[in-house]
Design an enzyme around this catalytic site. Structure first.
Site, mmCIF file in Angstrom:
data_model
loop_
_atom_site.group_PDB
_atom_site.id
_atom_site.type_symbol
_atom_site.label_atom_id
_atom_site.label_comp_id
_atom_site.label_asym_id
_atom_site.label_seq_id
_atom_site.Cartn_x
_atom_site.Cartn_y
_atom_site.Cartn_z
ATOM 1 N N SER A 3 2.583 -4.717 -5.854
ATOM 2 C CA SER A 3 3.848 -3.143 -4.010
ATOM 3 C C SER A 3 3.968 -4.227 -3.483
ATOM 4 O O SER A 3 2.945 -4.232 -2.390
ATOM 5 C CB SER A 3 3.598 -2.464 -4.705
ATOM 6 O OG SER A 3 4.061 -1.842 -5.757
ATOM 7 N N SER A 35 -3.820 0.932 -6.095
ATOM 8 C CA SER A 35 -5.270 2.660 -6.116
ATOM 9 C C SER A 35 -6.203 1.591 -6.909
ATOM 10 O O SER A 35 -6.274 0.910 -7.144
ATOM 11 C CB SER A 35 -4.332 3.097 -7.474
ATOM 12 O OG SER A 35 -2.589 3.437 -7.680
ATOM 13 N N GLU A 118 1.681 0.190 -17.015
ATOM 14 C CA GLU A 118 1.818 1.169 -16.550
ATOM 15 C C GLU A 118 2.955 2.014 -16.979
ATOM 16 O O GLU A 118 2.185 3.473 -16.067
ATOM 17 C CB GLU A 118 1.178 -0.029 -15.120
ATOM 18 C CG GLU A 118 0.989 1.152 -13.860
ATOM 19 C CD GLU A 118 1.454 0.903 -12.731
ATOM 20 O OE1 GLU A 118 0.089 1.265 -12.445
ATOM 21 O OE2 GLU A 118 1.918 -0.022 -12.560
#
Length: 161
Positions: A3, A35, A118
């Protein structure tokens, strides 16, 4: 790391660049909502290497040492007080090109498959498989180090062109 700011759900519209410079790749750009980056020693980084082709092509995925000079990780403070996500900045990060690529798997296909798995795991409320992925990567790196005579001979991987 996929992202990017202002990227929304369009992963192929990414702006983080990898430019070939002799035997190295130079990485510049930014990722967001990464993350666990503040805990990670290594990361998988999707970059644009050829801006002249269709946006789903011209992508390359690198295996990155998160302690490399030019990698800056900034935790994002959440309302809960936790910092599970991060912004990651890349400023002239050098990734040696020692191992070539895997031509049978394009970076676009690998990244799409990764994201689909995911999202499916999150939507189904099941484990993302991170412990298994970590164990696999750890075993792979230990095996590569065992086979190598020096740390410098451990290759950096990239997938696609």
């Amino acid at each position: 790391m996929f992202s990017e700011p202002a990227g929304g759900s369009d992963v192929a519209g990414l702006r983080t660049r990898a430019e070939k410079n002799g035997d190295d790749w130079i990485i510049n750009g930014q990722k967001i909502w990464t993350s666990g980056a503040h805990y990670s020693d290594y990361g998988i980084l999707l970059t644009r290497t050829d801006p002249t082709v269709a946006k789903h092509k011209g992508l390359t995925m690198f295996f990155l040492d998160m302690k490399s000079p030019g990698v800056e990780v900034r935790p994002i403070k959440q309302a809960s007080g936790q910092s599970d996500f991060n912004e990651v900045y890349f400023t002239d990060v050098v990734i040696p090109d020692r191992s070539g690529s895997a031509p049978s798997m394009t970076a676009g296909n690998v990244s799409l498959t990764t994201l689909m798995n995911e999202r499916m795991s999150i939507g189904a409320g099941v484990s993302t498989g991170f412990p298994e992925l970590f164990e696999f990567c750890n075993s792979l790196m230990l095996e590569m180090v065992r086979r190598s005579t020096t740390a410098a001979s451990v290759p950096n991987w990239r997938i696609g062109r």
